[in-house]
Design an enzyme around this catalytic site. Structure first.
Site, PDB file in Angstrom:
ATOM      1  N   ARG A  20       0.844  -1.209   0.000  1.00 48.89           N
ATOM      2  CA  ARG A  20       0.000   0.000   0.000  1.00 48.89           C
ATOM      3  C   ARG A  20       0.874   1.251   0.000  1.00 48.89           C
ATOM      4  O   ARG A  20       0.606   2.218  -0.716  1.00 48.89           O
ATOM      5  CB  ARG A  20      -0.908  -0.039   1.227  1.00 48.89           C
ATOM      6  CG  ARG A  20      -1.853   1.137   1.325  1.00 48.89           C
ATOM      7  CD  ARG A  20      -2.846   0.936   2.484  1.00 48.89           C
ATOM      8  NE  ARG A  20      -3.581   2.152   2.700  1.00 48.89           N
ATOM      9  CZ  ARG A  20      -3.621   2.824   3.835  1.00 48.89           C
ATOM     10  NH1 ARG A  20      -3.003   2.358   4.905  1.00 48.89           N
ATOM     11  NH2 ARG A  20      -4.316   3.937   3.940  1.00 48.89           N
ATOM     12  N   PHE A  23       2.310   1.857  -3.440  1.00 46.68           N
ATOM     13  CA  PHE A  23       1.292   2.412  -4.332  1.00 46.68           C
ATOM     14  C   PHE A  23       1.024   3.877  -4.003  1.00 46.68           C
ATOM     15  O   PHE A  23       0.981   4.731  -4.899  1.00 46.68           O
ATOM     16  CB  PHE A  23      -0.012   1.614  -4.261  1.00 46.68           C
ATOM     17  CG  PHE A  23      -1.118   2.269  -5.039  1.00 46.68           C
ATOM     18  CD1 PHE A  23      -1.128   2.198  -6.420  1.00 46.68           C
ATOM     19  CD2 PHE A  23      -2.109   2.989  -4.402  1.00 46.68           C
ATOM     20  CE1 PHE A  23      -2.114   2.834  -7.157  1.00 46.68           C
ATOM     21  CE2 PHE A  23      -3.103   3.630  -5.121  1.00 46.68           C
ATOM     22  CZ  PHE A  23      -3.107   3.544  -6.501  1.00 46.68           C
ATOM     23  N   HIS A  24       0.846   4.187  -2.717  1.00 42.37           N
ATOM     24  CA  HIS A  24       0.558   5.572  -2.339  1.00 42.37           C
ATOM     25  C   HIS A  24       1.682   6.506  -2.762  1.00 42.37           C
ATOM     26  O   HIS A  24       1.426   7.628  -3.193  1.00 42.37           O
ATOM     27  CB  HIS A  24       0.323   5.674  -0.838  1.00 42.37           C
ATOM     28  CG  HIS A  24      -1.034   5.228  -0.424  1.00 42.37           C
ATOM     29  ND1 HIS A  24      -1.705   5.779   0.635  1.00 42.37           N
ATOM     30  CD2 HIS A  24      -1.858   4.266  -0.916  1.00 42.37           C
ATOM     31  CE1 HIS A  24      -2.879   5.197   0.769  1.00 42.37           C
ATOM     32  NE2 HIS A  24      -2.981   4.258  -0.151  1.00 42.37           N
ATOM     33  N   GLU A  25       2.906   6.057  -2.658  1.00 39.47           N
ATOM     34  CA  GLU A  25       4.047   6.873  -3.093  1.00 39.47           C
ATOM     35  C   GLU A  25       4.026   7.094  -4.608  1.00 39.47           C
ATOM     36  O   GLU A  25       4.291   8.184  -5.077  1.00 39.47           O
ATOM     37  CB  GLU A  25       5.356   6.164  -2.714  1.00 39.47           C
ATOM     38  CG  GLU A  25       5.829   6.454  -1.331  1.00 39.47           C
ATOM     39  CD  GLU A  25       6.571   7.772  -1.219  1.00 39.47           C
ATOM     40  OE1 GLU A  25       7.488   8.047  -2.010  1.00 39.47           O
ATOM     41  OE2 GLU A  25       6.211   8.548  -0.324  1.00 39.47           O
ATOM     42  N   GLN A  53      -4.091   8.355   4.111  1.00 39.36           N
ATOM     43  CA  GLN A  53      -2.887   7.705   4.649  1.00 39.36           C
ATOM     44  C   GLN A  53      -3.144   7.040   6.004  1.00 39.36           C
ATOM     45  O   GLN A  53      -2.203   6.616   6.676  1.00 39.36           O
ATOM     46  CB  GLN A  53      -1.752   8.734   4.790  1.00 39.36           C
ATOM     47  CG  GLN A  53      -1.398   9.465   3.522  1.00 39.36           C
ATOM     48  CD  GLN A  53      -0.788   8.598   2.460  1.00 39.36           C
ATOM     49  OE1 GLN A  53      -0.580   7.407   2.638  1.00 39.36           O
ATOM     50  NE2 GLN A  53      -0.511   9.185   1.317  1.00 39.36           N
TER      51      GLN A  53
END
Length: 137
Positions: A20, A23-25, A53
């Site tokens: 996760r 992906f968020h980065e 987040q």
């Protein structure tokens, strides 16, 4: 001893959280401009405090020790490497990770809203992935 401790601590990192995080980065990438992408900025409170987040601080904290042991790896590279390892640990393929990303300073964190909203409809989620260069195929 440092390598043994690093292996022990790395084994405690949540693979789903690491994926996760990766992906968020990467999700701030804009295929049209070539801007954005993994920048190592998730470690900053201004990013961790965002709704999307929620729960991310644990995996960020769990990975931080690696940069203390290996000061030549950027957070941006570390987060992408952690995501690739998470896929492999889960039985997926080995994903080659190119290294060399630079960490952005806190003043340059990606704008809020680069991630698909968890409250978004199908159109908003599709639009976010299209911006990143994905298609519906």
């Amino acid at each position: 001893l440092a390598d043994r401790e690093a292996r022990r601590r790395a084994g405690s990192v949540d693979p789903a959280g690491a994926l996760r995080l990766a992906f968020h980065e990467a999700a701030s990438y804009d295929a049209a401009t070539g801007e954005g992408g993994a920048s190592g900025t998730t470690r900053f409170d201004v990013v961790l405090d965002r709704d999307e987040q929620a729960g991310m601080s644990g995996v960020v904290n769990d990975l931080e020790f690696i940069t203390e042991l290996y000061s030549n790896i950027s957070f941006a590279d570390l987060y992408q490497l952690a995501g690739a390892v998470a896929v492999e640990v889960a039985g997926g393929p080995a994903i080659p990770v190119r290294l060399g990303r630079r960490d952005l300073p806190e003043a340059e964190v990606p704008a809020e809203g680069s991630l698909p909203s968890v409250r978004g409809n199908a159109s908003s989620i599709t639009a976010a992935f299209t911006r990143m260069g994905f298609s519906e195929q």
